[in-house]
Write an enzyme that holds these catalytic residues in place. Structure first.
Site, PDB file in Angstrom:
ATOM      1  CG  ASP A 131       3.390  -8.762  -4.638  1.00  0.00           C
ATOM      2  OD1 ASP A 131       3.000  -7.607  -4.376  1.00  0.00           O
ATOM      3  OD2 ASP A 131       2.676  -9.772  -4.508  1.00  0.00           O
ATOM      4  CG  ASP A 151       5.945  -4.393  -3.423  1.00  0.00           C
ATOM      5  OD1 ASP A 151       5.582  -3.397  -2.766  1.00  0.00           O
ATOM      6  OD2 ASP A 151       5.170  -5.059  -4.131  1.00  0.00           O
ATOM      7  CD  GLU A 178       5.939   0.423  -3.775  1.00  0.00           C
ATOM      8  OE1 GLU A 178       6.290   0.702  -4.933  1.00  0.00           O
ATOM      9  OE2 GLU A 178       5.009  -0.352  -3.483  1.00  0.00           O
TER      10      GLU A 178
END
Length: 180
Positions: free
Chosen positions: A137, A7, A62
């Site tokens: 996160d 992420d 992501e």
């Protein structure tokens, strides 16, 4: 299959490593300091260390898709690019997933809250130790890995093609590469 989920962020980058049986091999947070260029370098260096330590076989990341602040989106895109470059330079393939795809894969709802994603990540994964509270996160990074694991097991493809290196990208996209 051992999956590194990432992420990317411009102040913190979360990562998580899972296998095809949903066992968690590791996770953490890369806290970034200094100006933006130094942070990009830190992402590249830290992701490289993580790959060398955990030896994942593939990576899922992501991708930033929208935002109100163009400068913030540019910084997120650079953070993602630094992570992807590190992964590709270590010889791994990279799959990209939108936040909605990740949320839908983990919770069944593409508009799920971060709290719902974190709850489902803790429910779906097998942690080696009694897992303490993890940041959003980190849970997002683990969710990206879960999304990839589910898509690989069902044969679904990510929204964007995966490349095993720059030469594969150039071969598949000759119209996007400037010719000399």
């Amino acid at each position: 299959m051992v999956i590194l989920g990432i992420d990317p962020g411009s102040s913190q980058t979360g990562y998580g490593i899972i296998d095809a049986s949903n066992h968690v091999h590791g996770y953490g947070l890369i806290s970034l300091t200094g100006d933006h260029m130094v942070r990009i370098q830190q992402i590249y260096q830290e992701i490289t260390k993580i790959i060398q330590e955990y030896k994942p076989t593939t990576c899922a990341i992501e991708m930033p898709v929208y935002g109100n602040n163009p400068q913030a989106m540019l910084k997120l895109g650079r953070a993602q690019a630094a992570a992807m470059l590190s992964v590709l330079n270590q010889g791994l393939s990279v799959a990209q997933y939108t936040p909605k795809m990740v949320k839908r894969s983990v919770t069944g709802n593409g508009n799920a809250s971060k709290e719902q994603v974190a709850y489902m990540v803790k429910s779906l994964l097998k942690f080696n130790t009694s897992e303490e509270a993890i940041s959003h996160d980190i849970s997002d990074a683990l969710a990206v890995a879960v999304c990839h694991q589910q898509r690989e097991s069902t044969g679904e493809k990510s929204e964007t093609p995966r490349y095993s290196g720059w030469s594969a990208f150039v071969r598949d996209n000759p119209d996007r590469v400037a010719q000399k």
